[in-house]
Structure formats: structure tokens, C-alpha cells
Design a protein around this motif. Sequence first.
Motif, short mmCIF file in Angstrom:
data_model
loop_
_atom_site.label_atom_id
_atom_site.label_comp_id
_atom_site.label_asym_id
_atom_site.label_seq_id
_atom_site.Cartn_x
_atom_site.Cartn_y
_atom_site.Cartn_z
N SER A 143 4.15 -5.48 1.07
CA SER A 143 4.98 -4.62 0.23
C SER A 143 5.40 -3.35 0.96
CB SER A 143 4.20 -4.22 -1.03
OG SER A 143 3.10 -3.40 -0.69
N PRO A 144 6.47 -2.68 0.48
CA PRO A 144 6.90 -1.41 1.08
C PRO A 144 5.81 -0.35 1.06
CG PRO A 144 8.62 -2.27 -0.34
CD PRO A 144 7.41 -3.15 -0.56
N SER A 145 4.88 -0.43 0.10
CA SER A 145 3.82 0.58 0.01
C SER A 145 2.86 0.51 1.18
CB SER A 145 3.05 0.40 -1.31
OG SER A 145 2.45 -0.88 -1.36
N SER A 146 2.89 -0.60 1.95
CA SER A 146 1.99 -0.74 3.10
C SER A 146 2.52 -0.05 4.34
CB SER A 146 1.78 -2.23 3.42
OG SER A 146 1.24 -2.91 2.32
N LEU A 147 3.75 0.47 4.28
CA LEU A 147 4.35 1.07 5.47
C LEU A 147 3.54 2.24 6.01
CD1 LEU A 147 8.18 1.07 4.70
CD2 LEU A 147 7.01 -0.27 6.42
N ALA A 148 3.08 3.12 5.11
CA ALA A 148 2.37 4.32 5.54
C ALA A 148 1.05 3.96 6.21
CB ALA A 148 2.13 5.25 4.35
N GLN A 149 0.34 2.96 5.66
CA GLN A 149 -0.96 2.58 6.22
C GLN A 149 -0.81 1.86 7.56
OE1 GLN A 149 -0.11 1.93 3.00
NE2 GLN A 149 -1.34 3.55 2.07
N ARG A 150 0.36 1.26 7.81
CA ARG A 150 0.56 0.47 9.02
C ARG A 150 1.56 1.14 9.96
NH1 ARG A 150 -0.64 -5.15 8.67
NH2 ARG A 150 -1.81 -5.65 6.80
N ALA A 208 0.65 -12.24 9.44
CA ALA A 208 0.86 -11.02 8.66
C ALA A 208 -0.22 -9.98 8.90
CB ALA A 208 0.92 -11.37 7.17
N VAL A 209 -1.41 -10.41 9.30
CA VAL A 209 -2.52 -9.48 9.52
C VAL A 209 -2.20 -8.50 10.65
CG1 VAL A 209 -4.94 -9.30 10.20
CG2 VAL A 209 -4.22 -11.12 8.66
N ASP A 210 -1.49 -8.94 11.70
CA ASP A 210 -1.20 -8.06 12.83
C ASP A 210 0.18 -7.41 12.73
OD1 ASP A 210 0.70 -9.93 13.59
OD2 ASP A 210 -0.52 -10.82 15.15
#
Length: 236
Positions: free
Chosen positions: A89-96, A173-175
Motif C-alpha cells: 500500500s502507499p502507506s508503506s512508502l515512509a517505512q521503506r 515483495a519482501v525486498d
Amino acid sequence: MGGILVCGYILLLASRDHLGFYTHPRYHQFAIIISIVGIALFLIDIMLQFKSRQSLNGSVFNLRRVKVSSYLAIIILTIGYTLPPKTLSPSSLAQRENPAIIEAESRCEIPKPTENSSTISINRWKTAINSCKQASYFDNKDITITGFVSNDLLKNYGYDYFYIARYVISCCAVDSVPVKIIVEKRFSVDYPDGTWLIVKGKLSQKVINGQAEYVITQPNITKISQPKYPYELMGI
């Protein structure tokens, strides 16, 4: 049983052409073969266990001896069959968030499409931008990219911009690593997070939150459905 369910789920994803949500296309055939072999081995193991138990005490398999945790694991795996696959999801951008590429020497050149392709990925554009230390080298350069909208990370910038982003994977997707470019927002249309777009415009370097950033200006935006393979592949 849990192993059979996992392998069966992989085969189900393959039959629905959904493996691209989780792995690089070059691993799809390998995943299918391993899943088929895995199911065969698990079935052989189950039969051998039945024979072993019968030869030792003459009793058959008793469900009451199965641990509660095993039942829970099977229930969770079974539920997975009913849930539709989803991309990150777009919300994962900050964490990644990916660090900027640092080159020993500046290399400035306009990225070109790879062989058998007519488009240039966000990954290739961002790599070219990060590799060039010459100020404003990409100003007024035409750019066309495909990706999804992310607004949350730009709240501190006001409402004049949004990110067009894409996850890049080398294996699965994990990496995954997010790659994104800022787009000048058109006030006539407000696209929610996760909306897939084709954005055409011109790059222009602007100072945003005290930092020089390349922004896609004068954007011509086309809304599209999520691509069959939502992730970009490393090096492409």
C-alpha cells in the motif's frame, strides 16, 4: 496439511495469474514446480506417518491428538484462499524509504527505454537524477511515467504536490524499495492514495521544504487500472 495448503495457494495464485503481486516473474515457473513437488512430498510423508503409527500400535490417526495450534494454522491458511491478493500500500512508502544513490563521479544523461520497451520506468528516471550532480540538468526535460498516487508524505509541503510512486523488486515483495517523483497537483482533480496514473509533463527543479527536488510540472494525467504486474523490476 499446512504445507499442502501453502503449496496449493501458490498454485492457485499461478492459475489466476496473481503471482506477480508477490514475486519477480522470473521466479514464477520455479515457484510452480517447487509447489507441485512439495505437495507430492507432503502426501508421501502423510502416508508414511499413517503406516508408521499403525505398525507401532495398530491405531489409526486420531484427530484429538492434533495440537490446537495446528488447527489454528490450518484455519488461517484456509482463510488466505478467500482473501484477494493485494500489492503493497502507499502507506508503506515512509517505512521503506530508499536512500539517495551516491556516485563517486557525476554522470548526467537522459535515461532511455530498455530493449523491447517504449517506456522509461520511475526507477531509471530516479537513478539518472540521483546520479547527476549538475544543477538543473533535467530542467524542461519531457517525462512520462506510470505509478500510484501517495499524498500523505507531502502534507508538510502543502497541497500543491503529490508523489507518483512505484515499488521496485529484485526477488519478491519482501525486498521491495519505493521509488517516487513529486508531481505538481492539478486543483481541478484530487486523486486519492493508491490511484494509478500515467503522468506526462516536464521536469523542473524546485526548492521544497528547504531541499532541491525535481518536480513534474504541467502534468497531463491519465487515470488507469492497476497494471497486471504492479511492481517494477530491478535494473529495468
